[in-house]
Every structure is written in structure tokens, then in C-alpha cells.
Design a protein around this motif. Structure first.
Motif, PDB file in Angstrom:
ATOM      1  N   LEU A 139      60.921  15.683  37.861  1.00 18.35           N
ATOM      2  CA  LEU A 139      61.585  14.384  37.840  1.00 18.35           C
ATOM      3  C   LEU A 139      62.802  14.400  38.763  1.00 18.35           C
ATOM      4  CD1 LEU A 139      61.794  11.585  36.618  1.00 18.35           C
ATOM      5  CD2 LEU A 139      63.176  12.560  34.783  1.00 18.35           C
ATOM      6  N   ALA A 140      63.612  15.448  38.635  1.00 23.82           N
ATOM      7  CA  ALA A 140      64.824  15.535  39.456  1.00 23.82           C
ATOM      8  C   ALA A 140      64.460  15.565  40.938  1.00 23.82           C
ATOM      9  CB  ALA A 140      65.617  16.773  39.069  1.00 23.82           C
ATOM     10  N   THR A 141      63.362  16.252  41.241  1.00 26.31           N
ATOM     11  CA  THR A 141      62.930  16.390  42.623  1.00 26.31           C
ATOM     12  C   THR A 141      62.426  15.061  43.168  1.00 26.31           C
ATOM     13  OG1 THR A 141      62.413  18.688  42.223  1.00 26.31           O
ATOM     14  CG2 THR A 141      61.342  17.670  44.099  1.00 26.31           C
ATOM     15  N   ALA A 142      61.697  14.349  42.325  1.00 23.56           N
ATOM     16  CA  ALA A 142      61.204  13.036  42.733  1.00 23.56           C
ATOM     17  C   ALA A 142      62.394  12.107  42.977  1.00 23.56           C
ATOM     18  CB  ALA A 142      60.285  12.464  41.667  1.00 23.56           C
ATOM     19  N   LEU A 143      63.365  12.175  42.082  1.00 21.52           N
ATOM     20  CA  LEU A 143      64.533  11.297  42.223  1.00 21.52           C
ATOM     21  C   LEU A 143      65.323  11.635  43.484  1.00 21.52           C
ATOM     22  CD1 LEU A 143      65.751  11.045  38.515  1.00 21.52           C
ATOM     23  CD2 LEU A 143      64.513   9.340  39.865  1.00 21.52           C
ATOM     24  N   ALA A 144      65.215  12.907  43.916  1.00 18.72           N
ATOM     25  CA  ALA A 144      65.926  13.304  45.125  1.00 18.72           C
ATOM     26  C   ALA A 144      65.170  12.865  46.385  1.00 18.72           C
ATOM     27  CB  ALA A 144      66.141  14.810  45.132  1.00 18.72           C
ATOM     28  N   GLY A 145      64.020  12.232  46.201  1.00 15.71           N
ATOM     29  CA  GLY A 145      63.327  11.650  47.346  1.00 15.71           C
ATOM     30  C   GLY A 145      62.311  12.561  48.010  1.00 15.71           C
ATOM     31  N   ASN A 146      62.018  13.713  47.402  1.00 19.02           N
ATOM     32  CA  ASN A 146      60.988  14.574  47.990  1.00 19.02           C
ATOM     33  C   ASN A 146      59.610  14.109  47.556  1.00 19.02           C
ATOM     34  OD1 ASN A 146      63.185  17.276  47.341  1.00 19.02           O
ATOM     35  ND2 ASN A 146      62.659  16.484  49.348  1.00 19.02           N
ATOM     36  N   LEU A 198      53.256  -0.066  33.349  1.00 14.06           N
ATOM     37  CA  LEU A 198      53.253   0.860  34.485  1.00 14.06           C
ATOM     38  C   LEU A 198      54.660   1.303  34.855  1.00 14.06           C
ATOM     39  CD1 LEU A 198      50.609  -0.834  36.843  1.00 14.06           C
ATOM     40  CD2 LEU A 198      50.270   0.948  35.137  1.00 14.06           C
ATOM     41  N   ARG A 199      55.643   0.525  34.432  1.00 17.54           N
ATOM     42  CA  ARG A 199      57.026   0.853  34.799  1.00 17.54           C
ATOM     43  C   ARG A 199      57.829   1.429  33.637  1.00 17.54           C
ATOM     44  NH1 ARG A 199      54.662  -2.523  37.754  1.00 17.54           N
ATOM     45  NH2 ARG A 199      55.085  -2.686  39.978  1.00 17.54           N
ATOM     46  N   SER A 200      57.151   1.758  32.549  1.00 17.98           N
ATOM     47  CA  SER A 200      57.878   2.340  31.426  1.00 17.98           C
ATOM     48  C   SER A 200      58.337   3.741  31.818  1.00 17.98           C
ATOM     49  CB  SER A 200      56.971   2.403  30.201  1.00 17.98           C
ATOM     50  OG  SER A 200      55.829   3.172  30.502  1.00 17.98           O
ATOM     51  N   GLY A 201      59.498   4.147  31.362  1.00 16.32           N
ATOM     52  CA  GLY A 201      60.010   5.484  31.705  1.00 16.32           C
ATOM     53  C   GLY A 201      60.760   5.441  33.032  1.00 16.32           C
ATOM     54  N   HIS A 202      60.857   6.616  33.666  1.00 19.39           N
ATOM     55  CA  HIS A 202      61.641   6.728  34.894  1.00 19.39           C
ATOM     56  C   HIS A 202      60.916   6.168  36.096  1.00 19.39           C
ATOM     57  CE1 HIS A 202      65.460   8.795  34.737  1.00 19.39           C
ATOM     58  NE2 HIS A 202      65.023   9.451  33.671  1.00 19.39           N
ATOM     59  N   THR A 203      61.532   5.286  36.807  1.00 22.13           N
ATOM     60  CA  THR A 203      60.976   4.839  38.091  1.00 22.13           C
ATOM     61  C   THR A 203      62.099   4.888  39.120  1.00 22.13           C
ATOM     62  OG1 THR A 203      61.557   2.527  37.843  1.00 22.13           O
ATOM     63  CG2 THR A 203      59.466   3.206  36.877  1.00 22.13           C
ATOM     64  N   TRP A 204      61.741   4.891  40.368  1.00 20.39           N
ATOM     65  CA  TRP A 204      62.761   4.835  41.422  1.00 20.39           C
ATOM     66  C   TRP A 204      62.203   4.083  42.617  1.00 20.39           C
ATOM     67  CZ3 TRP A 204      59.957   9.113  40.125  1.00 20.39           C
ATOM     68  CH2 TRP A 204      59.190   9.699  41.134  1.00 20.39           C
ATOM     69  N   THR A 205      63.110   3.593  43.408  1.00 16.59           N
ATOM     70  CA  THR A 205      62.683   2.787  44.545  1.00 16.59           C
ATOM     71  C   THR A 205      63.018   3.507  45.838  1.00 16.59           C
ATOM     72  OG1 THR A 205      63.028   0.833  43.241  1.00 16.59           O
ATOM     73  CG2 THR A 205      62.904   0.501  45.603  1.00 16.59           C
ATOM     74  N   VAL A 206      62.058   3.529  46.727  1.00 17.16           N
ATOM     75  CA  VAL A 206      62.264   4.173  48.030  1.00 17.16           C
ATOM     76  C   VAL A 206      62.503   3.086  49.069  1.00 17.16           C
ATOM     77  CG1 VAL A 206      61.206   5.596  49.822  1.00 17.16           C
ATOM     78  CG2 VAL A 206      60.829   6.131  47.411  1.00 17.16           C
ATOM     79  N   PHE A 224      57.337  20.908  46.626  1.00 17.15           N
ATOM     80  CA  PHE A 224      58.028  19.689  47.036  1.00 17.15           C
ATOM     81  C   PHE A 224      58.509  19.833  48.460  1.00 17.15           C
ATOM     82  CE2 PHE A 224      62.380  21.369  46.515  1.00 17.15           C
ATOM     83  CZ  PHE A 224      62.147  22.443  45.678  1.00 17.15           C
ATOM     84  N   GLY A 225      58.705  18.701  49.110  1.00 19.35           N
ATOM     85  CA  GLY A 225      59.079  18.822  50.497  1.00 19.35           C
ATOM     86  C   GLY A 225      59.636  17.563  51.119  1.00 19.35           C
ATOM     87  N   ALA A 226      60.084  17.787  52.343  1.00 21.13           N
ATOM     88  CA  ALA A 226      60.585  16.692  53.151  1.00 21.13           C
ATOM     89  C   ALA A 226      59.431  16.046  53.905  1.00 21.13           C
ATOM     90  CB  ALA A 226      61.621  17.227  54.137  1.00 21.13           C
ATOM     91  N   ARG A 227      58.241  16.639  53.779  1.00 22.41           N
ATOM     92  CA  ARG A 227      57.047  16.047  54.395  1.00 22.41           C
ATOM     93  C   ARG A 227      56.083  15.678  53.273  1.00 22.41           C
ATOM     94  NH1 ARG A 227      53.624  21.341  56.403  1.00 22.41           N
ATOM     95  NH2 ARG A 227      53.541  22.331  54.364  1.00 22.41           N
ATOM     96  N   GLU A 228      54.986  15.086  53.646  1.00 22.82           N
ATOM     97  CA  GLU A 228      53.993  14.696  52.650  1.00 22.82           C
ATOM     98  C   GLU A 228      53.438  15.958  51.975  1.00 22.82           C
ATOM     99  OE1 GLU A 228      49.733  12.586  52.487  1.00 22.82           O
ATOM    100  OE2 GLU A 228      50.938  12.171  54.281  1.00 22.82           O
ATOM    101  N   ILE A 229      53.391  15.939  50.658  1.00 25.57           N
ATOM    102  CA  ILE A 229      52.909  17.105  49.917  1.00 25.57           C
ATOM    103  C   ILE A 229      51.517  16.795  49.388  1.00 25.57           C
ATOM    104  CG2 ILE A 229      53.274  18.488  47.833  1.00 25.57           C
ATOM    105  CD1 ILE A 229      55.234  19.129  50.086  1.00 25.57           C
ATOM    106  N   ARG A 230      50.588  17.688  49.638  1.00 24.42           N
ATOM    107  CA  ARG A 230      49.212  17.390  49.207  1.00 24.42           C
ATOM    108  C   ARG A 230      48.668  18.347  48.170  1.00 24.42           C
ATOM    109  NH1 ARG A 230      47.760  16.669  55.429  1.00 24.42           N
ATOM    110  NH2 ARG A 230      49.453  15.210  55.791  1.00 24.42           N
TER     111      ARG A 230
END
Ligand SMILES: Cc1ncc(C[n+]2csc(CCOP(=O)(O)OP(=O)(O)O)c2C)c(N)n1
Ligand code: SF4
Lengths: 622, 340
Positions: free
Chosen positions: A41-48, B332-340, A77-83
Motif C-alpha cells: 500500500l505504501a509503495t502504491a501510494l508513493a507512485g510506483n 470499487l472505491r471502498s478502502g484506499h484509493t489514490w489518483t495519479v 516495485f519500480g519507476a517503470r511498468e512492473i509486470r
């Protein structure tokens, strides 16, 4: 070891990395899955961009400290697309000797290993079958080992909260998480919020866990951390703009079914019997009853599929879900749905092995079962999801095809996709195309097996409409009247039309595309299901290396996309990597007489990118 | 097929389909069909809401012969399909038709679970103590020693009693009827239909080809009155051509015995009354067998409990998604979401 004072040491600038793979491993009681998902979650929030791979023991509570009780969670996780979830971890957090033992072989040379020396007792070393303490000999020379007494550090950090020793030690995973947060410059706040929520009823536990996490983080920042370990930063990845969340395959699948049913304006009736790893879909949907979902825990898989068929007969979309052994039990009933031409979605979260096999390990070996595994000529549409997020789209599509063509659809997922998570761009349901309402209304000229001229689908006429009363059943029926018939020519005709109907789905699906590379050339790597990421990255690497390779990934396994034959013919060679002994390869060979080669692996572990690259190179050298 | 103009009142004939009935001439199934059609007419059930669901066997051909909705499914699994239909549309009036092999061999597990779940539907078990459709093998209700193609020297498996099984599964309505008893059968079926919850009716059915006369000990007209007891709630448990036999609880025990009124000083006062809400009594009645006891027919047990579907989360009658785009966007938006 004393608790480190939170005095920041002069920090070297953080080194920038393009991508990293971290694995948390510990005893099943150590909370590694939670640790991993918080880091995700933290990593996703950091934009990776990221992908995860949870790997847990088959035993519910394996004896503490044993190798078979090790639970792990890997995040790439990465600064590029992760597959993929990553080939070899760059960083391992090993909470005990068993975790070190089990995961050592996967590590890349020079990898960083944090170990909790507090858990390296004589007893634990014995349980992990180490003859000597590996921290005290040279056996770990090719790695960078960071021995830290995390246990003592944690006990020190949570002392003020008056927990029992056992409870206090439970906070160890949060200490480790804090340390890794420091390593990659992550914000600890979301995890702190989550802990407060999770332990709302016991605030002292929340506080203790947060304190442990902060202490781990502080440990990294202070002089206690040896100089050769520096901190890193992984910049945000370029990601398509939109609203995102992390999803597991299970969640996406469940939501896809709900949304699919909604788009068809049908009630979703989901019927299942618990089995690993499929149960989670039932658990998820059971929590969505406010969206009109009916879930039914049946007495066995046969009852589950029977109830789903009954629901479809009565005008809902019946869905049933299981894993291979349970799908085997459903076979006869699926045949009934094929014969009576009722909609039905059958989900198979595949797992390893014949019989009970390896319930918590992944495999893709139910393809034959899906395509061929029934009595009689019983063609059935089969689709496969490639990634956690993809499960959503595939589930929606399965509902669409099944209701439009009045035929069961099998949806293949697997243990890996079900549990893995990835960031997912959340669709706007309002923007999704609704499916045509399909209930038959016309009384004039009705019989239950008159066919739609284009789809060859029979009319769906659920009980309730006066004048449409009719009987259906598994016995062969007359093409012209729908009445029971054993007439030889009629059986031929009905068999042909059932096959033709399923074949027609081939025209209702998009033509097969090429994911990467050009649409002809020296080598096509053809995959299906959860091997997508590994194949895709491997092909990218091969193309970057100047090789003429393409990646084709099938969503529709039956019927195959009509253009696939021509497409495959335009490559010199075809390689089919599968986590089975060559099931898609056999189908492709049988259907198209292409000399497809196989790359097959059934270890219960996903493919490494390098394995696919090597196989491709070997094939190109021949 | 075009919608035939129906008269105000439907007759038994209106509930019959246009299909030729194909049971062996003389099969008890004909009589049951007749009794069911009469019941449907007596009740004037709406044909469009009525569904017959069956498994496989001679008995299971039943749905083809009724002009309601119908589903002839697979061996033993009719209860599962009926359960699913009810989950989808609780308003359907469902009849499950099953043979003894279908319901108690291959489908024993499902029968157990549908009874304990208690959805509102009628479950008819045509018991002929034999497998008809597969040509006469012994069934789970066959007596020990039954000679059949698969047991040429006599079967050794102990039989299951359908009614006792149903009571054990916590069925809230258990009744028995006899195929040829055209007065009593529709009455029992009507009671089953009125019952809110799963109603289980065991119907003794004569398979003229493979097990002819297996129930004749108590169905033969000549001695039926002495070998059957028609139980009725609140009425004394009396039977016999001369209505002089009764059932009495042996004092100080949980045993029942047959007494003759007028003999040994027994009077009507000694005879028990039928209480269909009494589970113990139902179990005693269900266990009675010739030659020492009469066979109990009628409603052995009826003690309604909340039917299964009353607990369904969403009782939408026919299809229809009950959620909205907004609800689903929220999901679909329940819980943590973020916007890019
Ligand atoms: C899965 C499966 N197993 C076996 C059969 C064969 N089979 C059909 S009917 C039947 C027994 C039917 O006996 P019963 O339920 O007593 O009904 P009856 O024919 O006597 O009315 C069997 C074994 C089948 N159709 N399907
Ligand atoms: S075999 Fe027996 S049960 Fe089947 S139709 Fe003939 S008489 Fe009836």
C-alpha cells in the motif's frame, strides 16, 4: 543491543533505483502477509508500479520455527511498468533461521538480507535444520548480511505500553516494516492509520505497533546502521492518469461478477463450496450482499454448480467457483448446462497437482479439464485471466458471453493471480456498456430450443411468464420442437449446432493481438493466464537485445480467436511457456498442426523472466 | 406453441402436457401423476409460477408430463437445482420429484441438506424400493435379501427409511401416501403445498416390472384397513376394518403397541392421539412396519419453522439487478484509493 536513540546520522544521498524486489519472510505467526500488504500500500501510494506474490504454508498453524511453517510476501516495485512479482529478491527480511533457510536460494548475489538475530537461537537453528549458525560462518559470503536483534529492539520500543512479552514480540514485524520504509523512503503514516483502525478496540496495541514501526524506521536513520547500507529511492512510475487502488485477483474477480451481472440487469447468484485457493471469492462476495448478490455455501461442489444452474434457469446469472478437484465434481452438471443451453459462469482458481496436490501452490494445469473434461461432445467457452486487475474485465466478459450465447463459460484463474495484488485503474461503471436484456417474451411460435439466427442461442424463458411454460432437461431434444428425441440424425444435428454456437463466440471476441513485437518473425512466445508478466518482460528484454521475438497472450482458450492460426503461421517458431506439462501446446498443435515448442514448469512457483529468456534464446540458436 | 385461451377454472387436464406418458403400463407413477394433476387443479395453482424439478429415473420423467415449467436434471441433484431456482426467485412454487435411488443413494447428501435448510417447496419421493430405469437393481430402501441383477444372492445392505431419514434431517413436514389411494394422495399433497417450508412426501409406488407387489402387505385393498393407519392431527390413532385397533404407548416405556379395543379391557381412552407437532411421535410412527404394526400414512409431522428464503438478503422476484451504478462505483472505491 540498546534501543537506538533517534539521532539522525549524516545521510549519504539516496541512490536512485529503477526497480526493486523485496521479500518479507518469517514464521506463519509473524504477520508477514500483513507486513507485505502494508508495504504494498505504501509503495502504491508513493507512485510506483508494483506486483506482489504472497506465498504461505499449507498448514494453518505449522509448528513455529520450522521450514514448512515459513510464510513470505514478495513485492516488486519500480519507476517503470512492473509486470511480475520479481525474479530474485534484492532484499530479504528473514525473521528467523527457517525463513533464511527457505528463501536463501532465491536471492540474487550481493542481495541484502536483514535477519533478526534475536530469533537465531540454538533451538530455532535446529528446527530450521542448520548444522551451524550461518551468521557465524562464511556460508553467506555472497550476500550482504545485516544481523540486527530486532526482537530486542522491538521489546525496547514497546516497553512503555505494558504488553505481555508475547504481545510485545508480535510487534516485530512492524519494526521490520519500519526499517524497510526507511530503506526506500516510504511514508509510515498510512500504516499507522491502518494500525489505529485495526486495533481500535485495543489502542495500546495500536500504539505499541506504531512505536515499533517508528523505532525500526529510526534505527535506519541513526548511526546504528552500518555505513555500507545506504538508503534508496525509487521514483514514481509513469502511470496512466486516473483513480487507482490495489486489487488482488480475488477482489477484481468478485467485483467483475457483480458489475457484469449489473450490466446484464440480472441478479447474481453465487454458489460455492470452500476450497483453497477459490474460497476467497466466496468470502469477498458474501460481503457484497448490499449490492444484491446472493451467495450460497453449498454442501459440496455438485450442489454448488446445481444451485447455480437452478438460478440461471430461474432467471438470474448463476456463478459457481472452485479449484481443480471441485471442478472435477462439477463436470456432469456443467454438461447439463451445455445441453440445456443455460448461462453459467464457472470459475476455476487453479492449484497445483492432480488430486489434492498442493493447495497453496500455483499451476495452470486445468486447461485440458476446462476444454475437454466432460462426457460427450460438450464444447464450452474457456477464458483465462492474466493478472489480478485483468480478472475484473474477464469476469464481466464471461457474464456477457454466457448470457448472450446461452452457454456456460469457464473462467480460469490461479492461486497466484488470486492472491497477488497490483495497482488497478478503477473503471467508472457508468461508462461501461450495458448488455442487451435477453429474456424471451414472445409467446407465438415459442419452444425452448428455437434459435437466434445470429448467435444460435436458444431463448431464455425463466418461469413466471404465462404462455411460455416449457420443460427442459439433459436428454437429447428435437431440433424442431424441443421435445425429447433419440433420433440419430437429430442428435448429429444438435451436436453440430452446439459446437457451431460455441464456435460463433470466436466472432464475438476481439481478434488475437500481439502484445509485444511484430506480427511475424522468428519466434512467437504464446502464453495464457498468469504467466503474462514473466513472458512480457522476457520478450521486452529479448527485443531490447535485438532479437526478433513477439509475445502473444491468449485470453480466449476456447474457442480460439479465428485469426490465431494465420498469426502463428507467420512466425518461424512458436514457444509456449506454461506452468503445466504442455496443455495449451497440445491444443495449438491439435488445432493448427503448428510445431509449437513447450517450456514447462510445475514447481508451484511462477516463471522467472530469465527462464523464459533462456528458453527463447536456445530456440533461436537452433 | 401459442398461449391457449384458458378457462377461468383449470381442470386436471389443463395441467397435463402434450407429451405421451411413457411409463410401463400399470406403473404406479401413472397414479401419482393423476393425483398430482388433480391436486394442482384443486389448488388452481398458476401454471406460470409452478416448476417441477426432477433428477434421473423413471420417476424423474415426471416434469415432461406436467404443463407447468419443468427441469429434468441429473441423477440425485434435483434438490440442488431447486435450491438455486429458489435463491433466484423465491416466488416460484417448486415441486421436486425423485425416486428412492435418486433421492437417497446418489442424492442422499443433497436431500439431507435441502430438508435442513427448509426452502418452501414440495419434495416428492416415489419409493418403489428398486431402481426402475436402470433395470431393477436393489435400491437404498430395498429390504435385506432383495434379489436383483446386481445382488443375485440377495442384497446385504441394511435399508434406509425415507421418513425417518427426513425427520433426522430436521424436515419440518414429513408425510406418506400410497400411489393408488386417489382420495388420500391429493389430500396429503394439498397439506404439503399449504405447508410453509420444505415438505417431504414419501409415496409408496409400485414398480410393476421390477418389484411388483413389494408393498402389497399393506396396500392390497383386501387387508389395507388392517395394515395401514391414516394419521390425522388431533384424532385418535385408530385403524382396522372395524375401527377397533389402536396404538397405545406401553406404560413406562417409549414403545408403541397395537391394542384391540374391547380386548383385555382396552378402551378408546387407552389409544394415543396424533399430534403432528410431536417429533418423538412422528419418529415412532415412521418406524412402524408390518407385520407387527400398520404402516402410518398421512401427515406424520408438521411443525413449521421460518422457511429458508425468508432469510435471503434480496428477494427480487425475477432477475433484475438491484444495485445502481453509484453503488457499484462506491464498491470499487471502498478502502484506499489514490489518483495519479
Ligand atoms: C451419474 C449417474 N449415475 C447413474 C445413472 C444411472 N441411473 C439412472 S436412474 C438410476 C436409478 C433410478 O432409481 P430410482 O431413483 O429409484 O428411480 P426409479 O427409476 O425407480 O423411478 C440410475 C442408477 C445416471 N443417470 N447418472
Ligand atoms: S420400470 Fe418400474 S418404475 Fe419404471 S416405469 Fe416401469 S414400472 Fe414404472
Amino acid at each position: 543491543m540498546n534501543v537506538a536513540p533517534a539521532v539522525p546520522r549524516p545521510q549519504a544521498p539516496r541512490e536512485e533505483l529503477e526497480s526493486v524486489t523485496v521479500r518479507f519472510a518469517g514464521d506463519s505467526g509473524d504477520g508477514m502477509q500483513l507486513t507485505g500488504s502494508q508495504f504494498t500500500l505504501a509503495t502504491a501510494l508513493a507512485g510506483n508500479d508494483l506486483a506482489t506474490f504472497p506465498d504461505f504454508p499449507a498448514e494453518i498453524r505449522a509448528p513455529a520455527g520450522t521450514t514448512y511453517g515459513v510464510s513470505a510476501f514478495q513485492v516488486n516495485f519500480g519507476a517503470r511498468e512492473i509486470r511480475t512479482s520479481g525474479d530474485a529478491p534484492d532484499v530479504l527480511v528473514a525473521m528467523n533461521p527457517a525463513a533464511l533457510k527457505v528463501n536463501l536460494d532465491d536471492m540474487c548475489t550481493g542481495g541484502l538480507i536483514f535477519v533478526d538475530t534475536g530469533a537465531f537461537t540454538k533451538r530455532n537453528l535446529q528446527k530450521a535444520t542448520f548444522d551451524d549458525n550461518p551468521l557465524e560462518d562464511s556460508s553467506l559470503a555472497k550476500f550482504r548480511i545485516m544481523p540486527i536483534d530486532m526482537s530486542a529492539q522491538t521489546l525496547g520500543a514497546v516497553k512503555p505500553y505494558g504488553l505481555s512479552n508475547k504481545e510485545a514480540l508480535r510487534c516485530k514485524n512492524m519494526w521490520a516494516l519500519g526499517l524497510v520504509y526507511w530503506l526506500y523512503d516510504r511514508d509510515i503514516r498510512p500504516s499507522a492509520d491502518w494500525l489505529r483502525q485495526k486495533f481500535a478496540a485495543r489502542p495500546e496495541l495500536a500504539d505499541a505497533n506504531i512505536a515499533a514501526m517508528k523505532a525500526g524506521h529510526a534505527f535506519g536513520e541513526t548511526a546504528e546502521m552500518p555505513g555500507e547500507i545506504s538508503a534508496y529511492t525509487v521514483p514514481p512510475a509513469k502511470i496512466e492518469p486516473g483513480e487507482y487502488r490495489a486489487v488482488t485477483g480475488t477482489e477484481a474477480l468478485a467485483w467483475g461478477l457483480v458489475v457484469g451481472a449489473h450490466l446484464a440487469d440480472l441478479k447474481l447468484v453465487f454458489c460455492s463450496y470452500p476450497i483453497t485457493p477459490a474460497s476467497a471469492v466466496l468470502h469477498t462476495l458474501a460481503n457484497l450482499r448490499q449490492h444484491g448478490v446472493v451467495t450460497f455455501q453449498a454442501e459440496d461442489e455438485i450442489a454448488a454448480v446445481g444451485a447455480a444452474i437452478g438460478a440461471s434457469f430461474a432467471g438470474s446469472i448463476g456463478v459457481t467457483s472452485s479449484s481443480g478437484p471441485g471442478i472435477a465434481l462439477k463436470g456432469e452438471a456443467i454438461g447439463l448446462a451445455i445441453a440445456t443451453e443455460l448461462p453459467l459462469v464457472v470459475i476455476n482458481s487453479q492449484r497445483a497437482g492432480p488430486s489434492t496436490g498442493m493447495p497453496t501452490k500455483t499451476e495452470q494445469s486445468d486447461l485440458y479439464q476446462a476444454v475437454y473434461g466432460r462426457n460427450g461432445d460438450s464444447p464450452m467457452s474457456v477464458m483465462a485471466a492474466r493478472s489480478p486487475g485483468d480478472c475484473f474485465e474477464v469476469a464481466v466478459e464471461a457474464v456477457r458471453l454466457s448470457t448472450k450465447h446461452m452457454t456456460p463459460v469457464m473462467l480460469l484463474s490461479d492461486g497466484y493471480i488470486a492472491n497477488a495484488a497490483e495497482p488497478w485503474r478503477i473503471p467508472d461503471v457508468t461508462g461501461l456498456r450495458r448488455f442487451d436484456r435477453m429474456f424471451h417474451k414472445e409467446i407465438e411460435g415459442f419452444h425452448p430450443f428455437i434459435r437466434h439466427p445470429e448467435t444460435l442461442a436458444r431463448p431464455w424463458a425463466p418461469p413466471g411468464v404465462p404462455g411460455l411454460e416449457h420443460r427442459i432437461g439433459g436428454l437429447e431434444r428435437d431440433y424442431d420442437s424441443g421435445d425429447v428425441s433419440y433420433d440419430p440424425a437429430n442428435h448429429q444435428r444438435m451436436t453440430d449446432v452446439r459446437a457451431a454456437k460455441v464456435e460463433l463466440i470466436g466472432r464475438d471476441i476481439p481478434p488475437q493481438n500481439v502484445e509485444l513485437g511484430s506480427d511475424s518473425g522468428r519466434l512467437a512466445i504464446v502464453g495464457w493466464g498468469s504467466t503474462f508478466g514473466s513472458i512480457n518482460r522476457a520478450v521486452e528484454n529479448l527485443i531490447d537485445a535485438g532479437l526478433e521475438v513477439a509475445h502473444i497472450h491468449l485470453r480466449h482458450i476456447w474457442p480460439l480467436p479465428p485469426n490465431l492460426h494465420t498469426l502463428l503461421d507467420s512466425y518461424d517458431k512458436v514457444l509456449v511457456p506454461e506452468m503445466n506439462s504442455g496443455q495449451l501446446r497440445t491444443v495449438l498443435r491439435a488445432e493448427y498442426l503448428v510445431p509449437a515448442h513447450g517450456l514447462n514448469k510445475v514447481t508451484g512457483q511462477p516463471f522467472r523472466i530469465s527462464e523464459i529468456e533462456e528458453a527463447a534464446r536456445r530456440l533461436l540458436e537452433d | 406453441m401459442s398461449a391457449p385461451k384458458l378457462p377461468e377454472t383449470l381442470t386436471a387436464k389443463d395441467y397435463a402436457s402434450d407429451q405421451d406418458v411413457r411409463w410401463c403400463p400399470g406403473c404406479g407413477d401413472y397414479a401419482i401423476l393423476k393425483g398430482v394433476l388433480k391436486t394442482l387443479a384443486d389448488l388452481q395453482v398458476p401454471r406460470e409460477k409452478t416448476v417441477f424439478i426432477s433428477g434421473i429415473g423413471c420417476a424423474a420423467r415426471f416434469p415432461y408430463y406436467v404443463s407447468t415449467y419443468g427441469f429434468h436434471t441429473i441423477h440425485g441433484r434435483a434438490p440442488t437445482i431447486a435450491t438455486g431456482a429458489k435463491l433466484a426467485n423465491p416466488e416460484l412454487d417448486i415441486w421436486v420429484v425423485s425416486g428412492d435411488g435418486d433421492a437417497l443413494s446418489i442424492g442422499g447428501n443433497h436431500m439431507l441438506h435441502i430438508l435442513r435448510r427448509n426452502p418452501n417447496m414440495q419434495i416428492l419421493l416415489f419409493n418403489n424400493q428398486i431402481y426402475g430405469l436402470t433395470k431393477g437393481q436393489y435400491s437404498p430402501t430395498s429390504k435385506v435379501g432383495t434379489r436383483s441383477p446386481s445382488t443375485p444372492r440377495g442384497s446385504v445392505d441394511s435399508p434406509v427409511s425415507a421418513a425417518q431419514f427426513a425427520l433426522g434431517a430436521n424436515a419440518r413436514f414429513v408425510a406418506r401416501a400410497i400411489d393408488t389411494d386417489q382420495k388420500h394422495l391429493p389430500e396429503t399433497l394439498k397439506r404439503a403445498h399449504t405447508h410453509d417450508g420444505a415438505s417431504f412426501v414419501e409415496i409408496f409406488q409400485n414398480c410393476i416390472v421390477y418389484n411388483d407387489g413389494v408393498f402389497s402387505a399393506f396396500t392390497e385393498r383386501a387387508h389395507a384397513a388392517d395394515t395401514q393407519i391414516h394419521v390425522e392431527h388431533g384424532k385418535p390413532l385408530i385403524f382396522g376394518a372395524d375401527r377397533d385397533k389402536g396404538l397405545r404407548l406401553v406404560p413406562g416405556t417409549l414403545d408403541v403397541e397395537v391394542v384391540t379395543i374391547g380386548d383385555n379391557g382396552f378402551t378408546e381412552k387407552d389409544v394415543m392421539f396424533h399430534d403432528e407437532t410431536n417429533h418423538w411421535l412422528a419418529a415412532l410412527l415412521a418406524a412402524m412396519e408390518p407385520p407387527n404394526f400398520p404402516v402410518a400414512v398421512g401427515v406424520l409431522y408438521c411443525d413449521p419453522a421460518t422457511p429458508y428464503e425468508a432469510n435471503f438478503p434480496q428477494n427480487t422476484p425475477l432477475g433484475g439487478s438491484v444495485t445502481s451504478n453509484d453503488d457499484l462505483n462506491g464498491m470499487l472505491r471502498s478502502g484506499h484509493t489514490w489518483t495519479v
